[in-house]
Design a protein around this motif. Structure first.
Motif, PDB file in Angstrom:
ATOM      1  N   LEU A 178       0.948  -1.441  -0.021  1.00 49.00           N
ATOM      2  CA  LEU A 178       0.005  -0.309  -0.538  1.00 49.00           C
ATOM      3  C   LEU A 178       0.983   0.903  -0.294  1.00 49.00           C
ATOM      4  CD1 LEU A 178      -2.881  -0.991   2.444  1.00 49.00           C
ATOM      5  CD2 LEU A 178      -2.703  -0.985   0.215  1.00 49.00           C
ATOM      6  N   ALA A 179       2.018   0.799   0.751  1.00 44.55           N
ATOM      7  CA  ALA A 179       2.817   2.376   1.581  1.00 44.55           C
ATOM      8  C   ALA A 179       3.417   2.470  -0.847  1.00 44.55           C
ATOM      9  CB  ALA A 179       4.129   2.530   2.115  1.00 44.55           C
ATOM     10  N   PHE A 231      -3.046   6.667 -11.877  1.00 45.10           N
ATOM     11  CA  PHE A 231      -2.909   5.825 -10.738  1.00 45.10           C
ATOM     12  C   PHE A 231      -3.489   4.315 -11.117  1.00 45.10           C
ATOM     13  CE2 PHE A 231      -7.254   3.907  -9.328  1.00 45.10           C
ATOM     14  CZ  PHE A 231      -6.916   4.229  -7.739  1.00 45.10           C
ATOM     15  N   PHE A 281       2.524   6.368  -7.119  1.00 48.26           N
ATOM     16  CA  PHE A 281       1.147   7.609  -7.369  1.00 48.26           C
ATOM     17  C   PHE A 281       1.960   9.148  -7.611  1.00 48.26           C
ATOM     18  CE2 PHE A 281      -2.067   9.984  -6.643  1.00 48.26           C
ATOM     19  CZ  PHE A 281      -3.243   9.883  -8.420  1.00 48.26           C
ATOM     20  N   MET A 282       2.002   9.136  -6.604  1.00 43.85           N
ATOM     21  CA  MET A 282       2.957  10.156  -6.798  1.00 43.85           C
ATOM     22  C   MET A 282       3.901  10.743  -7.301  1.00 43.85           C
ATOM     23  SD  MET A 282       0.297  11.764  -4.691  1.00 43.85           S
ATOM     24  CE  MET A 282       1.329  13.351  -4.589  1.00 43.85           C
ATOM     25  N   GLY A 301       1.092   4.042  -2.722  1.00 42.43           N
ATOM     26  CA  GLY A 301       0.656   5.761  -2.921  1.00 42.43           C
ATOM     27  C   GLY A 301       2.189   6.450  -3.138  1.00 42.43           C
TER      28      GLY A 301
END
Length: 147
Positions: free
Chosen positions: A63-64, A91, A70-71, A67
């Motif tokens: 999950l990290a 995304f 994506f960033m 993120g």
């Protein structure tokens, strides 16, 4: 050598996915795709695989990584190109990379040597204690006659 192999695998997977989505569908240049893949591969390996994965589990690290991917992808793709917004494609690419990362973390766990794993974990202390019968002071004012 194991770290270099892991970085190359991570770079190639992200490069292929980025090139399919951004290069072929959105006509992003090869240099921009290469640069985004390089930054993403190095940052996610250091932050996600070397720092976060040993301290947490596979799900949290994945999950990290989602993120982070994506960033990085969105910010770099917006700053390197002009025209339409690439929020949606960023995304989807980050979701594809997160799926890859889930299996890549298992690869990392299998192929890391015992010494490398030991340096990333905190030491497990083995405390020992003594057990004995408790000694109670016998005071005349505390002791009852019922005992």
């Amino acid at each position: 050598m194991r770290h270099l192999r892991a970085i190359v695998i991570k770079f190639l997977a992200s490069f292929i996915l980025l090139f399919i989505i951004f290069g072929l569908m959105y006509n992003m240049s090869f240099t921009n795709v290469f640069l985004i893949s390089l930054v993403l591969g190095l940052a996610s390996y250091v932050i996600g695989d070397l720092f976060l994965l040993p301290k947490t589990n596979n799900t949290i690290a994945t999950l990290a990584d989602f993120g982070l991917a994506f960033m990085i992808i969105w910010l770099l793709s917006e700053s390197l190109t002009y025209g339409e917004s690439l929020l949606g494609p960023s995304f989807f690419v980050a979701a594809g990379i997160a799926i890859f990362e889930y299996f890549f973390h298992k690869y990392i766990a299998r192929n890391m040597t015992e010494d490398e794993n030991r340096t990333n974990h905190q030491p497990k202390y083995q405390y020992q204690t003594e057990a004995a019968q408790e000694l109670y002071p016998v005071k005349p004012d505390v002791r009852s006659d019922d005992e």
